[in-house]
Write a protein that holds these residues in place. Structure first.
Motif, PDB file in Angstrom:
ATOM      1  N   LEU A 193       0.929  -1.459   0.027  1.00 29.78           N
ATOM      2  CA  LEU A 193       0.135  -0.056  -0.097  1.00 29.78           C
ATOM      3  C   LEU A 193       0.802   1.181  -0.050  1.00 29.78           C
ATOM      4  O   LEU A 193       0.582   2.177  -0.724  1.00 29.78           O
ATOM      5  N   LEU A 194       1.971   1.449   0.796  1.00 32.26           N
ATOM      6  CA  LEU A 194       2.700   2.564   0.866  1.00 32.26           C
ATOM      7  C   LEU A 194       3.504   2.544  -0.626  1.00 32.26           C
ATOM      8  O   LEU A 194       3.814   3.649  -0.847  1.00 32.26           O
ATOM      9  N   ASP A 195       3.921   1.613  -1.095  1.00 30.06           N
ATOM     10  CA  ASP A 195       4.611   1.462  -2.530  1.00 30.06           C
ATOM     11  C   ASP A 195       3.851   2.211  -3.328  1.00 30.06           C
ATOM     12  O   ASP A 195       4.173   3.062  -4.104  1.00 30.06           O
ATOM     13  N   ASP A 203       1.184  -1.435 -10.629  1.00 25.93           N
ATOM     14  CA  ASP A 203      -0.056  -2.163 -10.478  1.00 25.93           C
ATOM     15  C   ASP A 203       0.131  -3.569  -9.572  1.00 25.93           C
ATOM     16  O   ASP A 203      -0.852  -3.656  -8.958  1.00 25.93           O
ATOM     17  N   LEU A 204       1.211  -4.302  -9.752  1.00 22.86           N
ATOM     18  CA  LEU A 204       1.473  -5.354  -8.962  1.00 22.86           C
ATOM     19  C   LEU A 204       1.350  -4.925  -7.510  1.00 22.86           C
ATOM     20  O   LEU A 204       0.572  -5.809  -6.494  1.00 22.86           O
ATOM     21  N   SER A 205       1.996  -3.943  -6.968  1.00 23.13           N
ATOM     22  CA  SER A 205       1.553  -3.519  -5.500  1.00 23.13           C
ATOM     23  C   SER A 205       0.098  -3.041  -5.164  1.00 23.13           C
ATOM     24  O   SER A 205      -0.285  -3.463  -4.055  1.00 23.13           O
ATOM     25  N   LEU A 206      -0.498  -2.556  -6.152  1.00 21.15           N
ATOM     26  CA  LEU A 206      -1.781  -2.060  -6.096  1.00 21.15           C
ATOM     27  C   LEU A 206      -2.857  -3.351  -6.102  1.00 21.15           C
ATOM     28  O   LEU A 206      -3.792  -3.384  -5.075  1.00 21.15           O
ATOM     29  N   ALA A 207      -2.372  -4.455  -6.965  1.00 14.85           N
ATOM     30  CA  ALA A 207      -3.412  -5.489  -6.840  1.00 14.85           C
ATOM     31  C   ALA A 207      -3.203  -6.232  -5.430  1.00 14.85           C
ATOM     32  O   ALA A 207      -4.273  -6.827  -4.775  1.00 14.85           O
ATOM     33  N   ARG A 208      -1.804  -6.389  -4.871  1.00 13.25           N
ATOM     34  CA  ARG A 208      -1.646  -6.917  -3.737  1.00 13.25           C
ATOM     35  C   ARG A 208      -2.438  -6.365  -2.588  1.00 13.25           C
ATOM     36  O   ARG A 208      -3.178  -6.890  -1.729  1.00 13.25           O
TER      37      ARG A 208
END
Length: 256
Positions: A193-195, A203-208
């Motif tokens: 989330l911080l990323d 996009d990958l961080s947002l998906a997680r």
């Protein structure tokens, strides 16, 4: 030179703990340096009932097992506390025979694809866990909060059966992970989330973050966001701002 230590807390051999080190240190300070040996047998951390149980067990060990250097402890706590003991789980009389028995054609072979292997220790551990879970459930039914219960076990192997038995009784339980804190799923979700907040194009961080309990989106919702993106290079973060393209689940209050 000032040395502080408690041999009764020197219990983790894998961390090179060795109670005999305290004896050697005492002799070094007292005999080698002419120092004083001071002992504190009074505590304010433990309730009276806990200290009483410790005294009983340690005095019995001193009398029967040759354990020495123990003196009766006292407590300054104003909490009476309580110590209870559940009935001991009886072991079968033919432990040795069960442990060494080898299946034969006459006994019938176990189909490992359909029938799990039963080990004596695991069976007894499950029975013990079921007994402990029932006691915890009774305490919670009497008004105790589940969040106030902490279970300590000599071995980690005994905690998983207890967690399963608690879940069967609709009682939530969590076992502390053996992984480092930075590798825990909860921490990785926050890091993702911080990323995203720092780099919205990831996009990958947002998906997680969206899939985590922080937002609780389903896999189907994530697939819909990916389909909405198509072959374009528009980041997911920008797609989430266009609510007319997304399903109601993704347009839920608090997400956009």
């Amino acid at each position: 030179m000032f040395i502080v230590g408690d041999p009764k807390q020197s219990i983790y051999r894998f961390r090179r703990a060795e109670p005999q080190v305290f004896i050697a240190a005492q002799a070094f300070v007292r005999d080698g340096l002419g120092g004083d040996l001071l002992a504190c047998d009074h505590t304010r951390r433990n309730s009276v009932a806990v200290i009483s149980a410790v005294n009983s067990v340690m005095l019995e060990a001193q009398a029967n097992d040759g354990y020495d250097s123990f003196r009766t402890h006292t407590s300054g706590s104003d909490t009476p506390g309580a110590v209870v003991r559940l009935p001991q789980i009886a072991r079968p009389a033919d432990d040795a025979a069960t442990a060494t028995a080898t299946p034969t054609a006459l006994d019938g072979w176990r189909d490992s694809l359909t029938t799990p292997r039963e080990l004596l220790d695991e069976t007894l551990r499950s029975v013990e866990a079921r007994q402990a879970a029932a006691w915890i459930a009774a305490q919670i039914a009497g008004g105790l909060k589940a969040s106030d219960v902490m279970v300590l076990s000599r071995k980690r192997a005994g905690l998983m059966p207890l967690q399963n038995e608690l879940r069967a009784l609709q009682i939530a339980g969590q076992i502390r992970e053996k992984t480092e804190l930075i590798d825990c799923c909860e921490v990785l979700d926050i890091v993702a989330l911080l990323d995203v907040l720092v780099s919205p194009q990831h996009d990958l961080s947002l998906a997680r973050a969206l899939r985590s309990p922080l937002f609780g989106l389903s896999d189907a919702a994530l697939v819909q966001i990916a389909l909405a993106q198509g072959n374009s290079k528009v980041p997911w973060f920008d797609l989430l701002q266009k609510s007319e393209l997304l399903a109601p689940e993704i347009r839920a209050p608090g997400l956009i």
